[in-house]
Design a protein around this motif. Structure first.
Motif, short mmCIF file in Angstrom:
data_model
loop_
_atom_site.label_atom_id
_atom_site.label_comp_id
_atom_site.label_asym_id
_atom_site.label_seq_id
_atom_site.Cartn_x
_atom_site.Cartn_y
_atom_site.Cartn_z
N LYS A 176 -4.99 -5.28 12.42
CA LYS A 176 -4.42 -5.42 11.08
C LYS A 176 -5.57 -5.44 10.08
O LYS A 176 -6.55 -6.17 10.26
N LEU A 177 -5.44 -4.63 9.02
CA LEU A 177 -6.47 -4.56 7.97
C LEU A 177 -5.84 -4.84 6.62
O LEU A 177 -4.70 -4.46 6.37
N LYS A 178 -6.62 -5.46 5.75
CA LYS A 178 -6.27 -5.56 4.34
C LYS A 178 -7.38 -4.81 3.60
O LYS A 178 -8.56 -4.98 3.90
N TRP A 179 -6.99 -3.98 2.65
CA TRP A 179 -7.96 -3.14 1.95
C TRP A 179 -7.69 -3.18 0.45
O TRP A 179 -6.63 -3.59 0.00
N GLU A 180 -8.69 -2.75 -0.30
CA GLU A 180 -8.53 -2.61 -1.75
C GLU A 180 -9.38 -1.43 -2.22
O GLU A 180 -10.36 -1.07 -1.56
N ALA A 181 -8.98 -0.86 -3.34
CA ALA A 181 -9.70 0.29 -3.89
C ALA A 181 -9.54 0.30 -5.41
O ALA A 181 -8.59 -0.26 -5.95
N SER A 182 -10.47 0.93 -6.08
CA SER A 182 -10.38 1.12 -7.53
C SER A 182 -10.97 2.47 -7.87
O SER A 182 -11.65 3.10 -7.06
N ASP A 183 -10.73 2.90 -9.12
CA ASP A 183 -11.29 4.19 -9.53
C ASP A 183 -12.71 4.06 -10.08
O ASP A 183 -13.36 5.04 -10.38
N GLY A 184 -13.20 2.82 -10.21
CA GLY A 184 -14.58 2.59 -10.64
C GLY A 184 -14.78 2.67 -12.14
O GLY A 184 -15.88 2.47 -12.64
N GLU A 185 -13.73 2.99 -12.88
CA GLU A 185 -13.84 3.12 -14.33
C GLU A 185 -13.02 2.08 -15.05
O GLU A 185 -12.64 2.26 -16.21
N GLY A 186 -12.73 0.99 -14.37
CA GLY A 186 -11.95 -0.08 -14.97
C GLY A 186 -10.47 0.23 -15.06
O GLY A 186 -9.72 -0.50 -15.67
N GLY A 187 -10.08 1.28 -14.44
CA GLY A 187 -8.68 1.69 -14.48
C GLY A 187 -7.87 1.01 -13.39
O GLY A 187 -8.15 -0.12 -12.98
N GLU A 188 -6.91 1.73 -12.93
CA GLU A 188 -5.95 1.19 -11.98
C GLU A 188 -6.60 0.87 -10.63
O GLU A 188 -7.39 1.65 -10.11
N ALA A 189 -6.28 -0.28 -10.11
CA ALA A 189 -6.74 -0.68 -8.79
C ALA A 189 -5.52 -0.77 -7.87
O ALA A 189 -4.40 -0.92 -8.33
N CYS A 190 -5.77 -0.65 -6.61
CA CYS A 190 -4.67 -0.79 -5.66
C CYS A 190 -5.18 -1.54 -4.43
O CYS A 190 -6.38 -1.63 -4.18
N LYS A 191 -4.24 -2.08 -3.71
CA LYS A 191 -4.57 -2.77 -2.48
C LYS A 191 -3.42 -2.61 -1.52
O LYS A 191 -2.32 -2.21 -1.91
N GLY A 192 -3.69 -2.93 -0.28
CA GLY A 192 -2.63 -2.77 0.70
C GLY A 192 -3.06 -3.24 2.06
O GLY A 192 -4.07 -3.95 2.22
#
Length: 145
Positions: free
Chosen positions: A103-119
Motif C-alpha cells: 500500500k502506498l500513499k503519494w502526492e504530486a504538484s505541478d511545481g508552480e503553486g497550482g493544483e496539487a493532488c494526492k492519492g
C-alpha cells in the motif's frame, strides 16, 4: 590384471536388481537417514523466513523512489508492506517464495503553486505467480476541487 580390474569395477558399481524395499537399507540411495539429523548438501527442504528484512527494504526503496518528468514532482509519502517472504533450498537449488500486499500513499504538484493532488495505490497480491498480471487499486484526489 583383467580379473582384478573386473573385481574393482564390480565393487565400485551396483548391479540394478529393482527398487529398494521400504525399511531395508540400500547403499544406492543418495539420501540416507542420519543419526545426527544433519541435512547434507541441503538435500531436504530448508526454509528461512526473510519477511522482516524484505518488507523493510521494499518500504525503503519505495519511499526513496524518484520520477522522471512530467511527474518529477510526485513522491511516495508512505509505504506499507504486509505478508510473507522466505528463501527455500531443495536439492541445492534456491527458491524465493513471497506473497505480499503493498500500500502506498503519494502526492504530486505541478511545481508552480497550482493544483496539487494526492492519492493511494494498493497492490493486493504481489507474488511470483502474479507479477505478469498484477492487480492495482489506484485513487487520486485533487486539492483544487
Amino acid at each position: 590384471a583383467a580379473r582384478s580390474r573386473a573385481t574393482c569395477l564390480q565393487q565400485a558399481t551396483f548391479a540394478y536388481d529393482g527398487m529398494a524395499k521400504l525399511g531395508e537399507g540400500d547403499q544406492r540411495w543418495i539420501v540416507k537417514e542420519r543419526e545426527d539429523g544433519r541435512n547434507c548438501n541441503n538435500w531436504h527442504w530448508t526454509s528461512k523466513d526473510v519477511s522482516k528484512n524484505t518488507k523493510e527494504e521494499l518500504i525503503r526503496c519505495l519511499e526513496a523512489c524518484t520520477f522522471e518528468p512530467p511527474i518529477a514532482l510526485a513522491r511516495v509519502k508512505s509505504a506499507e508492506v504486509t505478508g510473507e517472504a522466505s528463501i527455500n533450498n531443495r536439492k541445492g537449488k534456491i527458491f524465493l517464495i513471497y506473497d505480499l500486499e503493498v500500500k502506498l500513499k503519494w502526492e504530486a504538484s505541478d511545481g508552480e503553486g497550482g493544483e496539487a493532488c494526492k492519492g493511494s495505490m494498493k497492490l493486493p497480491d504481489v507474488s511470483a505467480t502474479m507479477l505478469d498480471d498484477l492487480d492495482c487499486e489506484f485513487t487520486c484526489k485533487s486539492s483544487g476541487g
